[in-house]
Design a protein around this motif. Sequence first.
Motif, PDB file in Angstrom:
ATOM      1  N   TRP A 110      -5.038  -7.717   8.539  1.00  0.00           N
ATOM      2  CA  TRP A 110      -5.506  -7.177   7.230  1.00  0.00           C
ATOM      3  C   TRP A 110      -5.803  -8.422   6.439  1.00  0.00           C
ATOM      4  O   TRP A 110      -5.032  -9.395   6.281  1.00  0.00           O
ATOM      5  CB  TRP A 110      -4.669  -6.302   6.471  1.00  0.00           C
ATOM      6  CG  TRP A 110      -5.119  -6.114   4.894  1.00  0.00           C
ATOM      7  CD1 TRP A 110      -6.173  -5.133   4.693  1.00  0.00           C
ATOM      8  CD2 TRP A 110      -4.412  -6.633   3.933  1.00  0.00           C
ATOM      9  NE1 TRP A 110      -6.084  -5.261   3.275  1.00  0.00           N
ATOM     10  CE2 TRP A 110      -5.194  -5.711   2.777  1.00  0.00           C
ATOM     11  CE3 TRP A 110      -3.582  -7.343   3.485  1.00  0.00           C
ATOM     12  CZ2 TRP A 110      -4.929  -6.221   1.394  1.00  0.00           C
ATOM     13  CZ3 TRP A 110      -2.901  -7.371   2.156  1.00  0.00           C
ATOM     14  CH2 TRP A 110      -3.628  -7.046   1.039  1.00  0.00           C
TER      15      TRP A 110
ATOM     16  N   CYS B  47      -8.628  -5.242   0.687  1.00  0.00           N
ATOM     17  CA  CYS B  47      -8.993  -4.073   0.523  1.00  0.00           C
ATOM     18  C   CYS B  47      -9.250  -3.710  -0.801  1.00  0.00           C
ATOM     19  O   CYS B  47      -8.790  -4.434  -1.863  1.00  0.00           O
ATOM     20  CB  CYS B  47      -7.953  -2.951   0.962  1.00  0.00           C
ATOM     21  SG  CYS B  47      -6.293  -3.091   0.717  1.00  0.00           S
TER      22      CYS B  47
ATOM     23  N   SER C 175      -9.532  -0.161  -3.447  1.00  0.00           N
ATOM     24  CA  SER C 175      -9.535   1.236  -3.758  1.00  0.00           C
ATOM     25  C   SER C 175     -11.041   1.721  -4.398  1.00  0.00           C
ATOM     26  O   SER C 175     -11.755   1.016  -4.873  1.00  0.00           O
ATOM     27  CB  SER C 175      -8.553   1.707  -4.736  1.00  0.00           C
ATOM     28  OG  SER C 175      -8.677   1.170  -6.223  1.00  0.00           O
TER      29      SER C 175
ATOM     30  N   TYR D 234      -6.983  -6.071  -3.159  1.00  0.00           N
ATOM     31  CA  TYR D 234      -5.915  -6.578  -2.880  1.00  0.00           C
ATOM     32  C   TYR D 234      -6.065  -7.269  -2.148  1.00  0.00           C
ATOM     33  O   TYR D 234      -7.074  -7.399  -1.107  1.00  0.00           O
ATOM     34  CB  TYR D 234      -4.888  -5.277  -2.240  1.00  0.00           C
ATOM     35  CG  TYR D 234      -4.575  -4.285  -3.243  1.00  0.00           C
ATOM     36  CD1 TYR D 234      -5.346  -3.029  -3.314  1.00  0.00           C
ATOM     37  CD2 TYR D 234      -3.302  -4.234  -3.833  1.00  0.00           C
ATOM     38  CE1 TYR D 234      -5.118  -2.213  -4.232  1.00  0.00           C
ATOM     39  CE2 TYR D 234      -2.926  -3.100  -4.833  1.00  0.00           C
ATOM     40  CZ  TYR D 234      -4.023  -2.044  -4.883  1.00  0.00           C
ATOM     41  OH  TYR D 234      -3.800  -1.048  -5.952  1.00  0.00           O
TER      42      TYR D 234
ATOM     43  N   SER E   6      -7.386   5.541  -1.727  1.00  0.00           N
ATOM     44  CA  SER E   6      -6.201   4.730  -1.946  1.00  0.00           C
ATOM     45  C   SER E   6      -6.363   3.551  -0.879  1.00  0.00           C
ATOM     46  O   SER E   6      -6.520   3.798   0.253  1.00  0.00           O
ATOM     47  CB  SER E   6      -4.795   5.408  -1.709  1.00  0.00           C
ATOM     48  OG  SER E   6      -4.686   6.232  -2.696  1.00  0.00           O
TER      49      SER E   6
ATOM     50  N   SER F 197      -5.348   0.420   1.270  1.00  0.00           N
ATOM     51  CA  SER F 197      -4.185   0.067   2.041  1.00  0.00           C
ATOM     52  C   SER F 197      -4.410  -1.025   3.111  1.00  0.00           C
ATOM     53  O   SER F 197      -5.478  -1.163   3.706  1.00  0.00           O
ATOM     54  CB  SER F 197      -3.769   1.399   3.040  1.00  0.00           C
ATOM     55  OG  SER F 197      -2.711   1.197   3.899  1.00  0.00           O
TER      56      SER F 197
ATOM     57  N   ASP G 248      -2.732  -0.890   5.987  1.00  0.00           N
ATOM     58  CA  ASP G 248      -2.360  -0.394   7.120  1.00  0.00           C
ATOM     59  C   ASP G 248      -3.864   0.103   7.868  1.00  0.00           C
ATOM     60  O   ASP G 248      -4.595   0.905   7.470  1.00  0.00           O
ATOM     61  CB  ASP G 248      -1.592   0.921   6.862  1.00  0.00           C
ATOM     62  CG  ASP G 248      -1.273   1.587   8.322  1.00  0.00           C
ATOM     63  OD1 ASP G 248      -0.406   2.614   8.280  1.00  0.00           O
ATOM     64  OD2 ASP G 248      -1.573   1.151   9.389  1.00  0.00           O
TER      65      ASP G 248
ATOM     66  N   ARG H 229      -4.910   3.774   8.242  1.00  0.00           N
ATOM     67  CA  ARG H 229      -5.467   4.603   7.395  1.00  0.00           C
ATOM     68  C   ARG H 229      -6.988   4.443   7.331  1.00  0.00           C
ATOM     69  O   ARG H 229      -7.375   5.161   6.471  1.00  0.00           O
ATOM     70  CB  ARG H 229      -4.800   4.052   6.032  1.00  0.00           C
ATOM     71  CG  ARG H 229      -3.500   4.034   5.943  1.00  0.00           C
ATOM     72  CD  ARG H 229      -2.752   5.264   5.608  1.00  0.00           C
ATOM     73  NE  ARG H 229      -3.525   6.186   4.704  1.00  0.00           N
ATOM     74  CZ  ARG H 229      -2.702   5.960   3.374  1.00  0.00           C
ATOM     75  NH1 ARG H 229      -1.772   5.183   3.118  1.00  0.00           N
ATOM     76  NH2 ARG H 229      -3.407   6.424   2.321  1.00  0.00           N
TER      77      ARG H 229
END
Length: 123
Positions: free
Chosen positions: A46, A49, A51, A58, A102, A104, A106, A109
Amino acid sequence: VQLQASGGGLVQSGGSLRLSCAASGLTLDYYAIGWFRQAPGKEREWVSCISSTEGRQYYADSVKGRITISRDKPKNTVSLQMNSLKPEDTAVYYCASALSSSASADDSRYRYWGQGTLVTVSS
């Protein structure tokens, strides 16, 4: 739904690139968007990202302070401005869209993925 990442290329260490993620069949502004990268012989990781609702950004520690993620709502794109690039930033960069607002880190997701764009940073 299709995502397309573009803007990769060859750049010298310390240089800049701006990656763009465009979508068809999906309004990116409704969903969290992530950028990931995969270097040769390494696992996908990652990068950043953003939102949907509040536009919170982030960043992975490895890129914090050098990379900025942003949305262009009229163009339905999400960009990744990368500055002070290092050879270790060399990778194929992928954008992905979640099915929620949201953000993430991960990758499970994220539902839709672009095909990737290659960034090569020479020393």
